[in-house]
Design a protein around this motif. Structure first.
Motif, PDB file in Angstrom:
ATOM      1  N   SER A 164      -7.245  17.332   6.163  1.00  0.00           N
ATOM      2  CA  SER A 164      -5.984  17.195   6.921  1.00  0.00           C
ATOM      3  C   SER A 164      -5.922  15.950   7.797  1.00  0.00           C
ATOM      4  CB  SER A 164      -5.694  18.403   7.825  1.00  0.00           C
ATOM      5  OG  SER A 164      -5.692  19.577   7.088  1.00  0.00           O
ATOM      6  N   ASP A 165      -6.913  15.100   7.694  1.00  0.00           N
ATOM      7  CA  ASP A 165      -6.898  13.878   8.493  1.00  0.00           C
ATOM      8  C   ASP A 165      -6.803  12.681   7.546  1.00  0.00           C
ATOM      9  OD1 ASP A 165      -8.947  12.817  11.377  1.00  0.00           O
ATOM     10  OD2 ASP A 165      -6.975  12.184  10.662  1.00  0.00           O
ATOM     11  N   VAL A 166      -6.685  11.501   8.149  1.00  0.00           N
ATOM     12  CA  VAL A 166      -6.674  10.283   7.347  1.00  0.00           C
ATOM     13  C   VAL A 166      -7.515   9.248   8.069  1.00  0.00           C
ATOM     14  CG1 VAL A 166      -4.548   9.450   8.470  1.00  0.00           C
ATOM     15  CG2 VAL A 166      -5.203   8.540   6.254  1.00  0.00           C
ATOM     16  N   GLN A 167      -8.325   8.498   7.324  1.00  0.00           N
ATOM     17  CA  GLN A 167      -9.117   7.446   7.950  1.00  0.00           C
ATOM     18  C   GLN A 167      -8.494   6.125   7.551  1.00  0.00           C
ATOM     19  OE1 GLN A 167     -13.638   7.362   8.374  1.00  0.00           O
ATOM     20  NE2 GLN A 167     -13.288   5.897   6.747  1.00  0.00           N
ATOM     21  N   ILE A 168      -8.153   5.341   8.558  1.00  0.00           N
ATOM     22  CA  ILE A 168      -7.521   4.057   8.266  1.00  0.00           C
ATOM     23  C   ILE A 168      -8.374   2.939   8.843  1.00  0.00           C
ATOM     24  CG2 ILE A 168      -5.469   2.631   8.619  1.00  0.00           C
ATOM     25  CD1 ILE A 168      -3.811   5.112   8.680  1.00  0.00           C
ATOM     26  N   MET A 169      -8.705   1.977   7.998  1.00  0.00           N
ATOM     27  CA  MET A 169      -9.465   0.823   8.466  1.00  0.00           C
ATOM     28  C   MET A 169      -8.588  -0.416   8.319  1.00  0.00           C
ATOM     29  SD  MET A 169     -13.301  -0.447   7.610  1.00  0.00           S
ATOM     30  CE  MET A 169     -13.326  -1.529   6.252  1.00  0.00           C
ATOM     31  N   VAL A 170      -8.450  -1.165   9.403  1.00  0.00           N
ATOM     32  CA  VAL A 170      -7.681  -2.410   9.332  1.00  0.00           C
ATOM     33  C   VAL A 170      -8.641  -3.569   9.579  1.00  0.00           C
ATOM     34  CG1 VAL A 170      -5.659  -1.228  10.237  1.00  0.00           C
ATOM     35  CG2 VAL A 170      -7.043  -2.593  11.758  1.00  0.00           C
ATOM     36  N   SER A 171      -8.411  -4.679   8.903  1.00  0.00           N
ATOM     37  CA  SER A 171      -9.221  -5.869   9.190  1.00  0.00           C
ATOM     38  C   SER A 171      -8.386  -7.117   8.915  1.00  0.00           C
ATOM     39  CB  SER A 171     -10.505  -5.855   8.369  1.00  0.00           C
ATOM     40  OG  SER A 171     -10.248  -5.507   7.036  1.00  0.00           O
TER      41      SER A 171
ATOM     42  N   ILE B  26      -5.800  -6.369   6.088  1.00  0.00           N
ATOM     43  CA  ILE B  26      -6.236  -5.524   4.977  1.00  0.00           C
ATOM     44  C   ILE B  26      -6.227  -4.105   5.520  1.00  0.00           C
ATOM     45  CG2 ILE B  26      -8.068  -4.965   3.351  1.00  0.00           C
ATOM     46  CD1 ILE B  26      -9.146  -7.770   3.740  1.00  0.00           C
ATOM     47  N   ILE B  27      -5.486  -3.223   4.857  1.00  0.00           N
ATOM     48  CA  ILE B  27      -5.394  -1.839   5.314  1.00  0.00           C
ATOM     49  C   ILE B  27      -6.042  -0.956   4.254  1.00  0.00           C
ATOM     50  CG2 ILE B  27      -3.848  -0.038   6.152  1.00  0.00           C
ATOM     51  CD1 ILE B  27      -3.223  -2.509   7.608  1.00  0.00           C
ATOM     52  N   GLN B  28      -7.058  -0.218   4.653  1.00  0.00           N
ATOM     53  CA  GLN B  28      -7.759   0.659   3.721  1.00  0.00           C
ATOM     54  C   GLN B  28      -7.543   2.092   4.171  1.00  0.00           C
ATOM     55  OE1 GLN B  28     -11.449  -1.169   2.186  1.00  0.00           O
ATOM     56  NE2 GLN B  28     -12.340   0.769   2.849  1.00  0.00           N
ATOM     57  N   ILE B  29      -6.957   2.920   3.302  1.00  0.00           N
ATOM     58  CA  ILE B  29      -6.588   4.273   3.699  1.00  0.00           C
ATOM     59  C   ILE B  29      -7.332   5.310   2.872  1.00  0.00           C
ATOM     60  CG2 ILE B  29      -4.651   5.876   3.940  1.00  0.00           C
ATOM     61  CD1 ILE B  29      -2.887   3.241   3.704  1.00  0.00           C
ATOM     62  N   GLN B  30      -7.973   6.241   3.565  1.00  0.00           N
ATOM     63  CA  GLN B  30      -8.658   7.356   2.900  1.00  0.00           C
ATOM     64  C   GLN B  30      -7.965   8.618   3.383  1.00  0.00           C
ATOM     65  OE1 GLN B  30     -11.196   5.808   1.308  1.00  0.00           O
ATOM     66  NE2 GLN B  30     -11.735   7.573   0.075  1.00  0.00           N
ATOM     67  N   ASP B  31      -7.062   9.144   2.578  1.00  0.00           N
ATOM     68  CA  ASP B  31      -6.263  10.270   3.042  1.00  0.00           C
ATOM     69  C   ASP B  31      -6.785  11.599   2.517  1.00  0.00           C
ATOM     70  OD1 ASP B  31      -3.335  11.829   1.923  1.00  0.00           O
ATOM     71  OD2 ASP B  31      -3.937  11.752   4.022  1.00  0.00           O
ATOM     72  N   LYS B  32      -6.902  12.568   3.424  1.00  0.00           N
ATOM     73  CA  LYS B  32      -7.351  13.898   3.004  1.00  0.00           C
ATOM     74  C   LYS B  32      -6.229  14.913   3.237  1.00  0.00           C
ATOM     75  CE  LYS B  32     -11.435  12.857   1.673  1.00  0.00           C
ATOM     76  NZ  LYS B  32     -12.652  13.455   2.160  1.00  0.00           N
ATOM     77  N   GLY B  33      -5.025  14.547   2.876  1.00  0.00           N
ATOM     78  CA  GLY B  33      -3.920  15.481   2.986  1.00  0.00           C
ATOM     79  C   GLY B  33      -3.341  15.547   4.382  1.00  0.00           C
ATOM     80  N   ALA B  34      -3.294  14.402   5.064  1.00  0.00           N
ATOM     81  CA  ALA B  34      -2.761  14.404   6.429  1.00  0.00           C
ATOM     82  C   ALA B  34      -1.237  14.437   6.401  1.00  0.00           C
ATOM     83  CB  ALA B  34      -3.221  13.148   7.161  1.00  0.00           C
ATOM     84  N   PHE B  35      -0.656  15.082   7.399  1.00  0.00           N
ATOM     85  CA  PHE B  35       0.792  15.079   7.547  1.00  0.00           C
ATOM     86  C   PHE B  35       1.264  13.684   7.911  1.00  0.00           C
ATOM     87  CE2 PHE B  35       1.671  19.271   6.697  1.00  0.00           C
ATOM     88  CZ  PHE B  35       0.988  20.174   7.490  1.00  0.00           C
ATOM     89  N   ASP B  36       2.531  13.457   7.663  1.00  0.00           N
ATOM     90  CA  ASP B  36       3.103  12.141   7.893  1.00  0.00           C
ATOM     91  C   ASP B  36       2.895  11.635   9.319  1.00  0.00           C
ATOM     92  OD1 ASP B  36       6.050  10.878   8.880  1.00  0.00           O
ATOM     93  OD2 ASP B  36       5.023   9.945   7.187  1.00  0.00           O
ATOM     94  N   TRP B  37       3.067  12.526  10.314  1.00  0.00           N
ATOM     95  CA  TRP B  37       2.939  12.048  11.693  1.00  0.00           C
ATOM     96  C   TRP B  37       1.491  11.734  12.059  1.00  0.00           C
ATOM     97  CZ3 TRP B  37       4.242  17.087  10.515  1.00  0.00           C
ATOM     98  CH2 TRP B  37       3.398  18.090  10.969  1.00  0.00           C
ATOM     99  N   VAL B  38       0.564  12.372  11.338  1.00  0.00           N
ATOM    100  CA  VAL B  38      -0.855  12.075  11.563  1.00  0.00           C
ATOM    101  C   VAL B  38      -1.155  10.677  11.032  1.00  0.00           C
ATOM    102  CG1 VAL B  38      -3.210  12.753  10.972  1.00  0.00           C
ATOM    103  CG2 VAL B  38      -1.526  14.496  11.498  1.00  0.00           C
ATOM    104  N   ILE B  39      -0.589  10.361   9.874  1.00  0.00           N
ATOM    105  CA  ILE B  39      -0.780   9.035   9.297  1.00  0.00           C
ATOM    106  C   ILE B  39      -0.210   7.978  10.240  1.00  0.00           C
ATOM    107  CG2 ILE B  39      -0.183   7.509   7.367  1.00  0.00           C
ATOM    108  CD1 ILE B  39      -0.191   9.973   5.583  1.00  0.00           C
ATOM    109  N   ARG B  40       0.955   8.296  10.784  1.00  0.00           N
ATOM    110  CA  ARG B  40       1.592   7.352  11.702  1.00  0.00           C
ATOM    111  C   ARG B  40       0.721   7.143  12.935  1.00  0.00           C
ATOM    112  NH1 ARG B  40       6.928   5.908  11.477  1.00  0.00           N
ATOM    113  NH2 ARG B  40       7.245   7.552   9.932  1.00  0.00           N
ATOM    114  N   ALA B  41       0.258   8.243  13.517  1.00  0.00           N
ATOM    115  CA  ALA B  41      -0.565   8.157  14.734  1.00  0.00           C
ATOM    116  C   ALA B  41      -1.855   7.393  14.468  1.00  0.00           C
ATOM    117  CB  ALA B  41      -0.878   9.557  15.266  1.00  0.00           C
TER     118      ALA B  41
END
Lengths: 303, 341, 97
Positions: free
Chosen positions: C15-22, C62-77
């Motif tokens: 239910s979370d998402v890991q986002i890496m920016v560089s 560079i945006i790297q996204i590892q999504d585990k089914g997060a809700f839209d507002w979680v992705i935004r946050a």
């Protein structure tokens, strides 16, 4: 502002470091959901947690629950940003940790007022719960409870309190007895709600029941729970008895009659019925309703 | 998930009891402990026993173990996230994992991308296009018709032995790429080594010098915790390193030949070269082993020889039989004097 | 907003998402998406990510996204947190409604 009845039988903390738990928490039966930015969030994650809390509470808050955000301590580096985010998220209340004086409460209230104004929120609409977690907080509970109209509840934080007392935390709770009573006295004096401390051992159901029974007998309006498995049990202890329900109905009946006949003051069984007592009666009926008890007549549509 | 388990953090280099706890837990899983582990996290049961742990040191995540009864409890993703967060807080953001191939899925599910996989080991990094960006940064123009060769060198420091190897190789191909290993193993830091090589070959028009990036795995950084006692760490590391080089560097850059100096003494290097000769042809890359240059004293000129002599003698004329002018000038300088202390 | 260093927000737990920016060294925006629900929600996730990039005026990352089914507002946050960390600028709450 007319104080509405809100049940506070159980309040559950959920960490804003963890979206999975935040999603799950809406499905339980707690009356109050506290989105936490303090103890359950590591310092490196405070900024991210704040954003999660804001988005969730502002746009996706669960219906039918009283929603709070617990901010970090007043003197912490996170406090100012927490306040900006938390007020703008428009929860029902903010929960402030380790409150130790009325001056602190007034300071917080003023800051909240400024943010409400800036954000176009009705000033005064954000309520406050004060966590009493130290000996100083207990000593000053009376002034804290009355410090500001926003304050609607005091809650005992037993772990930190016992640490400040150099006491040992036990399940029977003799070391927090005075603190419990002090908080209750302060809350009754101020006409606000009193919440008991958490019972940490989630595997000890018997212990939880004893502890909650004690809290209820002392007069607490509810208890903070540390895990969803405790919710239904604690709720059950704050379900009024038939006797209490009948009394509440009678209180509201005389109040209603007094209104119809434009009487200034009303009495029941020889005692004056004032506003706080009326509120307590409504709360009793709300607790009954929440527990699924059917009440005919007055107050059955009350919440 | 976690009512009966609490999530804990450990600092093995600061707290000896933490170190013993992790070491013992890994040992119970027949896994080794490495002394450069800086931070660890894991789950403890109600009695305070570790049931799962993951560790990290510098830019490598390692030391993972989960009690078999608890697999499938998502402990791995929690630990990996926490380790990554800890490394980022320490300013280390380009991270690597070495593990058995069958455990790759946990890391792939947590934002790690495979770099190279052999039967015994896998290497992953936390960037989707990390190595592609590295190759791009070398700014090499495509040269499809040219015969391109490569040498991987430490040059610690740059000697006449290195120069000989390079001259020989440069004569055998249209373009020669020298990859200087960035990892600092002893004495001379990377910028010094790189600069000496660059200056030392500036007269050779078809030779280009490049940094290796973090993509050359040495036996120093290669974690061996996940290898069983009878498994040969040297071969496994060599295979992984060479597979990575062949697949992800040599092939994309159209390198046809890898040159390497003969290794008469060091067993580890000998083993490495043998494996190179086995693996490179699978990727269409030819390996050429070049006999070493000997000095006037009959010894093979190597960087280790120079270093061992420098440990006993001050820099002086005696160096000229081993190193070119540019290295000689450096070794006699104030800077070098400080470093060699 | 300039991304000046690699930064990460969120986790790879359910239910979370890991986002890496560089930083991307002037090569514009590059997005890598890995999601357990990529087929159904991939487009909407990308839309949210691009919205946040635009709102923060990020042109190079560079945006790297590892999504585990997060809700839209979680992705935004998480996206907002990662960008703030990567640019070393604190989120400006005073601008929020």
């Amino acid at each position: 502002m007319e104080r509405k009845v809100t049940l506070k039988r159980t309040s559950l903390y959920v960490s804003c470091a963890n979206p999975a738990n935040m999603n799950q928490a809406v499905f339980y039966n707690e009356d109050c959901l506290v989105y936490d930015l303090e103890d359950s969030v590591p310092p490196a994650e405070k900024d991210a947690a704040r954003l999660l809390a804001y988005h969730t509470v502002r746009y996706h808050r669960p219906e039918g629950k009283y929603v709070l955000i617990r901010v970090n301590g007043i003197y912490s580096e996170f406090f100012e940003d927490d306040l900006e985010a938390a007020v703008r998220a428009r929860p029902d209340a903010l929960r402030i940790p380790k409150v130790e004086s009325a001056a602190e409460v007034r300071m917080v209230s003023e800051k909240i007022g400024k943010i409400e104004t800036a954000a176009g929120i009705e000033v005064g609409s954000t309520e406050l719960w004060c966590n009493i977690e130290s000996y100083l907080g207990v000593l000053r509970a009376e002034e804290i409870a009355k410090a500001d109209p926003r304050v609607v509840a005091l809650a005992l934080g037993a772990e930190d309190f016992t640490a400040s007392m150099k006491a040992t935390r036990t399940k029977k709770g003799i070391e927090i007895l005075y603190a419990r009573n002090a908080i209750l006295l302060a809350c009754r004096n101020a006409g606000i709600d009193a919440l008991d401390a958490v019972f940490s051992d989630i595997n000890d159901e018997e212990g939880l029941r004893e502890d909650t029974m004690l809290a209820k007998n002392l007069g607490f309006d509810g208890k903070t729970v540390v895990h969803p498995c405790q919710i239904d049990i604690v709720n059950s202890y704050f379900t009024p008895s038939e006797k209490e329900i009948r009394y509440a109905l009678r209180v509201l009946a005389v109040v209603e009659e007094g209104r119809k006949m434009n009487k200034g003051a009303v009495t029941l069984d020889g005692s004056m019925i004032d506003k706080p007592m009326e509120l307590r009666a409504r709360t009793t009926l709300a607790q009954a309703a929440a527990a699924g008890i059917k009440i005919g007549g007055l107050g059955s549509d009350n919440k | 998930m976690n009512e009966n388990f609490s999530f804990c953090e450990y600092y093995p280099q600061l707290i000896s009891t933490d170190r013993e706890l992790i070491k013992a837990f890994l040992a119970s899983h027949e896994l080794g402990y490495e002394n450069d582990i800086e931070y660890a996290c894991g789950f403890e049961d109600l009695h305070g026993n570790l049931v799962a742990c993951g560790c990290c040191g510098k830019n490598i995540l390692k030391g993972f173990a989960v009690d078999s009864a608890l697999r499938g409890n998502n402990f791995m993703s929690r630990m990996i996230s926490q380790l990554v967060s800890n490394r980022f807080q320490n300013g280390i953001t380009h991270l690597f994992v070495f593990t058995k191939p069958e455990n790759m899925e946990f890391f792939e599910a947590s934002g790690f991308y495979p770099l190279a996989v052999t039967t015994m080991a896998a290497m992953l990094e936390n960037k989707a296009s990390g190595i592609e960006h590295y190759l791009k940064s070398l700014k090499i123009e495509a040269r499809n018709n040219k015969n391109i060769g490569a040498i991987v060198m430490n040059c610690n420091p740059f000697t006449l032995g290195h120069r000989y190897l390079i001259e020989y190789a440069a004569g055998k191909c249209d373009e020669l790429y020298i990859f200087v290993v960035e990892e600092d193993r002893s004495v001379f830091p990377f910028d010094v080594r790189f600069s000496l090589v660059q200056k030392g070959v500036s007269d050779l028009p078809n030779v280009k010098v490049y940094p290796s990036g973090p993509y050359i795995i040495s036996n120093q950084t290669f974690p061996t915790y996940f290898l069983k006692k009878n498994e040969d760490a040297v071969s496994i590391q060599a295979e992984l390193d060479l597979t990575l080089f062949a697949e992800r560097i040599a092939n994309p850059l159209n390198i046809h030949t890898r040159f390497v100096g003969e290794e008469p003494i060091c067993a580890v290097t000998k083993c490495y070269n043998q494996i190179m000769k086995r693996i490179m042809p699978k990727y269409g890359i030819h390996v050429e082993e070049i006999p070493r240059k000997t000095g006037s004293d009959g010894c093979v000129i190597s960087a280790s020889l120079v270093r061992s002599k420098l440990a006993q003698l001050s820099p002086g004329e005696w160096l000229r039989q081993y190193v070119p002018e540019v290295t000689y000038a450096y070794l006699c300088s104030e800077d070098a004097h400080r470093i060699m202390k | 907003m300039q991304i000046i260093k690699p930064a990460i927000a969120g986790t790879t737990e359910s239910s979370d998402v890991q986002i890496m920016v560089s930083p991307n060294n002037g090569n514009g925006i590059e997005i890598n998406l890995n999601s357990i629900v990529k087929a159904q929600f991939g487009d909407s996730i990308l839309e949210t990510v691009k919205e946040v990039l635009e709102a923060f005026d990020v042109k190079d990352a560079i945006i790297q996204i590892q999504d585990k089914g997060a809700f839209d507002w979680v992705i935004r946050a998480r996206m907002q947190a990662a960008l703030c960390r990567g640019s070393e600028t604190p989120f400006d709450w005073k601008q929020v409604e």
